[in-house]
Design an enzyme around this catalytic site. Structure first.
Site, PDB file in Angstrom:
ATOM      1  N   GLY A  28      -0.167  79.733 -27.528  1.00 56.90           N
ATOM      2  CA  GLY A  28      -0.852  80.121 -28.975  1.00 56.90           C
ATOM      3  C   GLY A  28      -0.045  80.765 -29.797  1.00 56.90           C
TER       4      GLY A  28
ATOM      5  N   GLY B 197       2.297  79.802 -31.764  1.00 49.69           N
ATOM      6  CA  GLY B 197       2.635  79.112 -32.993  1.00 49.69           C
ATOM      7  C   GLY B 197       3.866  78.241 -32.976  1.00 49.69           C
ATOM      8  N   LYS B 198       4.487  78.191 -31.810  1.00 49.16           N
ATOM      9  CA  LYS B 198       5.735  77.216 -31.316  1.00 49.16           C
ATOM     10  C   LYS B 198       5.636  75.751 -32.296  1.00 49.16           C
ATOM     11  CE  LYS B 198       6.044  77.203 -27.092  1.00 49.16           C
ATOM     12  NZ  LYS B 198       4.762  77.818 -26.766  1.00 49.16           N
TER      13      LYS B 198
ATOM     14  N   THR C 187       3.339  74.827 -34.605  1.00 50.70           N
ATOM     15  CA  THR C 187       3.263  74.777 -35.787  1.00 50.70           C
ATOM     16  C   THR C 187       4.591  74.823 -36.626  1.00 50.70           C
ATOM     17  OG1 THR C 187       1.135  75.796 -35.883  1.00 50.70           O
ATOM     18  CG2 THR C 187       2.394  75.824 -37.792  1.00 50.70           C
TER      19      THR C 187
ATOM     20  N   ARG D  12      -4.531  61.930 -22.793  1.00 48.94           N
ATOM     21  CA  ARG D  12      -5.767  62.548 -23.180  1.00 48.94           C
ATOM     22  C   ARG D  12      -6.128  61.626 -24.396  1.00 48.94           C
ATOM     23  NH1 ARG D  12      -3.498  68.851 -23.209  1.00 48.94           N
ATOM     24  NH2 ARG D  12      -4.038  69.132 -20.978  1.00 48.94           N
TER      25      ARG D  12
ATOM     26  N   ARG E  19      -9.265  79.520 -31.361  1.00 50.05           N
ATOM     27  CA  ARG E  19      -9.327  78.077 -31.027  1.00 50.05           C
ATOM     28  C   ARG E  19     -10.461  77.220 -30.999  1.00 50.05           C
ATOM     29  NH1 ARG E  19      -4.009  77.001 -27.162  1.00 50.05           N
ATOM     30  NH2 ARG E  19      -2.273  77.122 -28.723  1.00 50.05           N
TER      31      ARG E  19
ATOM     32  N   ARG F 288      -3.919  82.664 -19.454  1.00 51.56           N
ATOM     33  CA  ARG F 288      -2.771  82.305 -20.628  1.00 51.56           C
ATOM     34  C   ARG F 288      -2.131  83.796 -21.041  1.00 51.56           C
ATOM     35  NH1 ARG F 288      -2.249  77.219 -22.500  1.00 51.56           N
ATOM     36  NH2 ARG F 288      -3.959  75.929 -22.180  1.00 51.56           N
TER      37      ARG F 288
ATOM     38  N   ASN G  77       6.225  86.026 -34.802  1.00 52.64           N
ATOM     39  CA  ASN G  77       5.239  85.189 -35.918  1.00 52.64           C
ATOM     40  C   ASN G  77       3.697  85.903 -36.078  1.00 52.64           C
ATOM     41  OD1 ASN G  77       4.228  83.177 -37.265  1.00 52.64           O
ATOM     42  ND2 ASN G  77       3.638  81.830 -35.576  1.00 52.64           N
TER      43      ASN G  77
END
Length: 647
Positions: free
Chosen positions: A464, A466-467, A469, A494, A587, A598, A621
């Protein structure tokens, strides 16, 4: 707790033509990685012309414990609790065992053996004690590292505990030993790797396969005998030569005042009898400044530039804010002179003498550099080598060329040879030994080109943050330069996921076989599935002459560090855990239980990622545009000139 990355001093400094009395290979790896088993086989294989002796630090300690000596209770407590026994005790036991073996060999007229020292050094204090007590009579030829995932080690140790009778083969002790290994032993391996000393062998495959790799490695190493090495000044006087390790030192004037004060500083040094052999001006990158502060320097050296009121990050920012100036100084009793020159307070008569020596100049009112810098309000911009070992490491860092001509005296030069194999050359030699290419020159050229121009990029950080992105922005902006390593997984695809694009979807059997054969750089077992990065996936990107990006977790970072990949490590951090929680909830795809899991994992990952020395750069970030700009700035430094025109 915070652990300083180890500073490894040169284990042995020898005069030209001389030879250390005892040769040593350190054998390291996690508990249960098979060090003892493989060392025993290497000893049995050795012949009378090149004998080997296996010394297990753990066995020596257990024997001492069983002897009922005064140390027995203390050793027993340390072993049971998974703690490291005081270094002086372990080194003393090793010294006794090695000297006994050498005496027996001499009495029998046999060659001196190569000592395979198993399970040592386990932390920085071990390294320091070995250097202090045995550095004058030992040469560390290499470090053999057995690479094995912790989950495999735990299974092995629990199985061994059923029959071994060892007090530390129980689950609680095993996990304590794992923590000790990760926090204290792995940093030592990483520091040795930076010196080019480490030879890595995967101990996951069957015992016979591992041993065949070891045989090949030792046969190859025998083809590259160690050279006599020395670090020191050499003076030529009618054909005679003399060498002194205490006759040179490094003076550093740090940013932001180097350009302003370097000439005055040199004037003061010359007035105190120092000769200036060489100078170097450079703008340190953050990675190189971090290496200097936390790898090259110990705490006492670092204090010269970092006041107690300043954080490590503030010191790094100051060091990288402009040019730094280094001078290689020489004179008799150089270290003693440097300590005095760096002092901030001196006697009145010394000031008078200094003024007479200096004549005209801005610094004539001050008799020492420490006093001068303090008066100019720059007390933490001056560093001077304060010991012979510090001088050696400082010279290696700032003046790595093999020979430096003296500007002060044409009859004096500095013979300087790094006391380790180059970090680029060492992995290359190992690959040649293991792969046996048919065209060695072509193989070397390809490998060196890959290491020079296409060093991979490992990106890690909490879920979560932002890696993905940021990675996508790199791929979209420079598709001709960056490529993404597609991971393998045993889970089902998936909706919308494409094999070979999102993942390589594999069977459990195929991945288990690949892991056992050493075809995975890193892997993790998550619930009932396996995720991993294969060597082929990385090489397919590199064969396209692209920089390979790996998106891994902290466990994967540790495994990659134990491999031969040698990437840059970038950690993406959130501004805070609260900010990360807001992103995860925004999200709208996670249950409350998953969010809590997480967040719990994120805390552990941030503890590792933010610890000094674990990553090459930490990027916070908080704002995507600013984070993207900082990312390009960092990559332009790492991949210059390929990214010179990047956004």
């Amino acid at each position: 707790p915070t652990h300083r990355p180890p500073t490894l001093t040169v284990p042995c400094v020898v005069a030209p033509g001389s030879r250390p009395m005892m040769r040593v290979v350190f054998v390291l790896g996690g508990p249960g990685s098979g060090k003892g088993t493989q060392c025993s086989r290497l000893v049995r294989e050795s012949g009378p012309s090149s004998p080997r002796v296996h010394l297990s630090a753990g066995d020596l300690l257990r024997q001492e414990k069983a002897s009922g000596s005064d140390l027995a209770d203390m050793i027993n407590t340390c072993i049971t609790e998974g703690r490291i026994v005081p270094s002086e005790v372990t080194v003393a036991l090793l010294e006794k065992a090695m000297k006994t073996c050498c005496a027996e060999a001499a009495a029998a007229g046999d060659p001196e053996p190569l000592f395979l020292v198993d399970g040592f050094p386990r932390d920085q204090s071990n390294v320091d004690a070995f250097n202090q007590l045995l550095g004058a009579c030992c040469e560390v030829e290499s470090v053999l590292f057995f690479d094995c995932p912790l989950v495999t080690l735990e299974e092995r140790l629990l199985e061994r505990g059923k029959t071994s009778g060892r007090a530390d083969d129980n689950l609680a002790s095993i996990r304590k030993r794992f923590r000790t290994f990760e926090e204290q032993s792995l940093p030592v391996v990483q520091a040795f790797r930076a010196q080019g000393r480490v030879r890595t062998v995967s101990s996951v495959p069957p015992e016979d396969v591992v041993f065949r790799h070891l045989q090949r490695l030792f046969r190859g190493a025998a083809l590259v005998p160690p050279l006599p090495r020395h670090v020191g000044w050499t003076e030529f006087d009618g054909g005679a030569t003399s060498s002194g390790a205490n006759s040179y030192a490094v003076m550093l004037i740090a940013a932001p005042v180097a350009e302003l004060l370097q000439e005055d500083a040199l004037a003061v040094a010359v007035a105190h009898g120092f000769q200036v052999a060489a100078t170097s001006t450079s703008h340190l990158s953050e990675a190189r400044a971090r290496q200097l502060l936390f790898d090259v320097w110990d705490a006492s050296s670092r204090r010269q530039l970092q006041p107690s009121s300043e954080s490590p990050q503030e010191t790094l920012s100051r060091l990288t804010s402009g040019q730094c100036f280094a001078a290689l100084l020489r004179r008799d009793k150089c270290i003693t002179g440097c300590v005095k020159l760096a002092a901030s307070v001196t006697a009145k008569d010394a000031k008078i003498q200094a003024r007479k020596s200096l004549g005209a100049g801005a610094a004539i009112e001050y008799s020492t550099l420490g006093e001068y810098f303090g008066a100019r309000s720059f007390p933490n911009c001056l560093y001077m080598s304060a010991s012979a070992s510090a001088a050696q490491q400082d010279a290696q860092f700032f003046f790595s060329q093999e020979r430096v001509a003296s500007e002060a005296d044409g009859q004096v030069s500095l013979d300087f040879v790094k006391d380790h194999v180059d970090p680029v050359l060492a992995p290359l030699l190992q690959k040649i030994i293991e792969t046996r290419p048919s065209d060695v020159p072509a193989f070397c050229l390809r490998e060196l080109e890959d290491q020079l121009y296409h060093r991979p990029l490992v990106v890690a950080g909490p879920s979560g943050v932002g890696k993905g992105t940021l990675i996508n922005r790199l791929l979209e902006a420079k598709p001709d330069l960056f490529g993404f390593s597609v991971s393998h997984t045993t889970r089902d695809p998936r909706p919308g996921e494409v094999h070979g694009t999102h993942y390589h979807f594999s069977t459990v059997q195929d991945m288990e076989e690949g892991i056992a054969a050493g075809r995975f750089i890193e892997f993790a077992r998550v619930h009932k599935n396996i995720y991993g990065t294969s060597t082929d996936a990385v090489e397919s990107v590199r064969r396209g002459r692209k920089i390979c990006i790996l998106d891994v977790d902290v466990q994967g970072v540790r495994q990659v560090k134990a491999s031969l990949l040698h990437p840059f490590f970038l950690f993406i951090a959130p501004p805070s855990l609260e900010a990360l929680e807001e992103r995860l909830r925004a999200r709208g795809t996670e249950t409350e239980d998953k969010i809590q899991v997480r967040l719990a994992n994120a805390q552990g990952e941030m503890d590792y990622g933010l610890e000094h020395g674990n990553m090459d750069h930490v990027l916070v970030n908080g704002d995507l545009a600013q984070a993207t700009e900082e990312l390009w700035s960092v990559l332009r430094q790492w991949y210059h000139p390929h990214l010179a025109g990047a956004p």
